[in-house]
Scaffold this motif. Sequence first.
Motif, PDB file in Angstrom:
ATOM      1  N   VAL A  30       0.847  -1.241   0.028  1.00  0.00           N
ATOM      2  CA  VAL A  30       0.216  -0.029  -0.106  1.00  0.00           C
ATOM      3  C   VAL A  30       0.872   1.189   0.080  1.00  0.00           C
ATOM      4  CG1 VAL A  30      -1.585   1.136   1.164  1.00  0.00           C
ATOM      5  CG2 VAL A  30      -1.891  -1.264   1.139  1.00  0.00           C
ATOM      6  N   LEU A  31       0.775   2.178  -0.976  1.00  0.00           N
ATOM      7  CA  LEU A  31       1.491   3.399  -1.220  1.00  0.00           C
ATOM      8  C   LEU A  31       0.340   4.410  -0.559  1.00  0.00           C
ATOM      9  CD1 LEU A  31       3.404   3.228  -4.331  1.00  0.00           C
ATOM     10  CD2 LEU A  31       4.253   2.651  -2.127  1.00  0.00           C
ATOM     11  N   TYR A  32       0.676   5.177   0.371  1.00  0.00           N
ATOM     12  CA  TYR A  32      -0.214   6.165   0.966  1.00  0.00           C
ATOM     13  C   TYR A  32      -0.170   7.444   0.088  1.00  0.00           C
ATOM     14  CZ  TYR A  32      -0.903   3.248   4.801  1.00  0.00           C
ATOM     15  OH  TYR A  32      -1.005   1.918   5.529  1.00  0.00           O
ATOM     16  N   GLY A  33      -1.634   7.816  -0.304  1.00  0.00           N
ATOM     17  CA  GLY A  33      -1.755   8.985  -1.037  1.00  0.00           C
ATOM     18  C   GLY A  33      -1.502  10.152  -0.434  1.00  0.00           C
ATOM     19  N   LYS A  88      -1.334  15.038  -0.998  1.00  0.00           N
ATOM     20  CA  LYS A  88      -1.219  16.177  -2.052  1.00  0.00           C
ATOM     21  C   LYS A  88      -0.256  15.878  -3.111  1.00  0.00           C
ATOM     22  CE  LYS A  88      -1.976  21.115  -2.016  1.00  0.00           C
ATOM     23  NZ  LYS A  88      -1.927  22.364  -1.418  1.00  0.00           N
ATOM     24  N   SER A  89       0.759  15.788  -2.822  1.00  0.00           N
ATOM     25  CA  SER A  89       2.029  15.561  -3.764  1.00  0.00           C
ATOM     26  C   SER A  89       2.146  14.271  -4.323  1.00  0.00           C
ATOM     27  CB  SER A  89       3.376  15.933  -2.783  1.00  0.00           C
ATOM     28  OG  SER A  89       3.641  14.687  -2.014  1.00  0.00           O
ATOM     29  N   GLY A  90       1.292  13.254  -4.314  1.00  0.00           N
ATOM     30  CA  GLY A  90       1.130  12.140  -4.978  1.00  0.00           C
ATOM     31  C   GLY A  90       1.554  10.947  -4.307  1.00  0.00           C
ATOM     32  N   LEU A  91       2.446  10.163  -4.796  1.00  0.00           N
ATOM     33  CA  LEU A  91       2.758   8.857  -4.277  1.00  0.00           C
ATOM     34  C   LEU A  91       4.101   9.010  -3.834  1.00  0.00           C
ATOM     35  CD1 LEU A  91       0.793   6.064  -6.148  1.00  0.00           C
ATOM     36  CD2 LEU A  91       0.377   6.897  -3.863  1.00  0.00           C
ATOM     37  N   SER A  92       4.755   8.357  -2.918  1.00  0.00           N
ATOM     38  CA  SER A  92       5.981   8.182  -2.525  1.00  0.00           C
ATOM     39  C   SER A  92       6.411   6.712  -2.194  1.00  0.00           C
ATOM     40  CB  SER A  92       6.727   9.119  -1.632  1.00  0.00           C
ATOM     41  OG  SER A  92       7.930   8.590  -1.035  1.00  0.00           O
ATOM     42  N   THR A  93       7.473   5.940  -2.747  1.00  0.00           N
ATOM     43  CA  THR A  93       7.836   4.527  -2.306  1.00  0.00           C
ATOM     44  C   THR A  93       7.982   4.489  -0.897  1.00  0.00           C
ATOM     45  OG1 THR A  93       9.843   4.824  -3.273  1.00  0.00           O
ATOM     46  CG2 THR A  93       8.044   3.915  -4.767  1.00  0.00           C
ATOM     47  N   SER A  94       8.488   5.677  -0.428  1.00  0.00           N
ATOM     48  CA  SER A  94       9.043   5.711   1.170  1.00  0.00           C
ATOM     49  C   SER A  94       7.765   5.423   2.112  1.00  0.00           C
ATOM     50  CB  SER A  94       9.964   6.623   1.540  1.00  0.00           C
ATOM     51  OG  SER A  94       8.951   7.886   1.323  1.00  0.00           O
ATOM     52  N   ARG A  95       6.588   6.128   1.738  1.00  0.00           N
ATOM     53  CA  ARG A  95       5.189   5.911   2.338  1.00  0.00           C
ATOM     54  C   ARG A  95       4.577   4.677   1.992  1.00  0.00           C
ATOM     55  NH1 ARG A  95       1.484   9.398   2.405  1.00  0.00           N
ATOM     56  NH2 ARG A  95       1.112   9.324   4.758  1.00  0.00           N
TER      57      ARG A  95
END
Length: 475
Positions: free
Chosen positions: A71-74, A76-83
């Motif tokens: 699960v990649l958390y959404g 305002k800036s979109g997706l980050s593989t670190s989140r």
Amino acid sequence: MVSRYDLRGGWRTGALLVAVVMGAPLLSATPAAAMHGAVPGDFNGDGYRDAVLPAPGANVSGKRGAGAVVVLYGSKSGLSTSRRATITQNTAGVPGTAEPDDGFGGATATVDLNRDGYADLVVSAPYEDTARGKDAGTVTVLWGSAKGLTSGTDLPATTPGKYYGLDVAALSTGPGAKTEVLVAGYEGAMRFTGPFSRQGTYGQAVENRDTASVGSVALGDFGHDGVPDEVAVTVRLSALSGGEVYVDPVYGGAQQRGNGLIAATGDINGDGYADLVVGDPDEPDHAGADGALGGRVLLWYGSAHGIARDAKPVQLTQNTPGVPGASEEEDNFGGALAVADLNRDGLADIVVGSPLEDTGKRNAGQVTVIPGRRAGGLGTGAYAFTQNTAGIPGADETEDSFGTTVAVGDINKDGKPELFISAAEENNATGAVWVLPGGTDGPTSKGSSMITAPSVGFPQKDSTLLGGNGLLGVI
């Protein structure tokens, strides 16, 4: 690069033997299982939808092919593989234990089952060994919360049988029985209705063993009566290019016209009734009898009376005026499917994967978007993406299978849905997922990103299948 033919001998399809179902027509030697792309959902209630990246071939604690979901958390800036959060059957609170070849993440569906404001994720492990037998399969609900997906409960099959969870669908049109989960398996389909609770309770479980082995399921309100209608598509049958298509299968027989392997629903013409879309990627078994060269998509329109059994579907191919490309042998147009409003005009659009399309490289793959229309023939304004499209990272390679699965969801809350495209055989079948940003007129390749298996923590050298395997094991 691992070819699709090499993959067919592994756990993903090697276990898919011909099922014996009471009253079922003779099955072909290579039955099909449809696994949809995962739809984003707001699992932690922060107002942003979170992306779901299944990896059913992931190794877990040394168990090859145990499977995982990322699960990649959404934001305002979109997706980050670190989140991200990686969930397996070894994750605390998730039922079961990671074992070789379980295929956890084989199919997924997103919905707020218990209507608490948090999206929940339904995940199958269709090759899980259980007390019901080898490769019996399991289906788990991962419950959303302020901390994301932190606990799970199972939706149990009620009888012996194999491959429970080949596909899953979920829809909520209201409380109680208007919230539903539908599960495909080789003994038929299981329907669970609400009310659901995070303790694992549900209102009712109904088994349908009157339908031939089910490979794909979908839910939609075709008559606009506020109650989900069930769709079951069987595995390949010997007399058809695909399988039979059933609407509300417990109550009637198959659609008398049309067949396929994967189904999706949405309001294509904006009349308030959900429509049924079915992908039939196979070549015709008998020229002129069924199927289409290069594959096809069939569309049945909903109405005040639902969808009649004798209704004639609209057929769309790459030879349909306005649709990019041309129908060619083994394109497998219709091999992946999603239905969603991409350009915010109030009409659902049809997203079609052709994972074996040749685009200068054999089986490199292509994705086509066919906009919905209130009137007139579909096809006008259709457009396509490949890995050679300007702005999309990477480049077409032989056997990539770009378009293995497709999904749509707005993950940065700008009102413009993103398009998710996977290629299961990218990078030695470790897989990859592309995120195409939503634009004014639909998704755009400009600013798109590519998520690889290593970038989300999977170090294995092959067969991770990030994004899911879709229909690749059988087309």
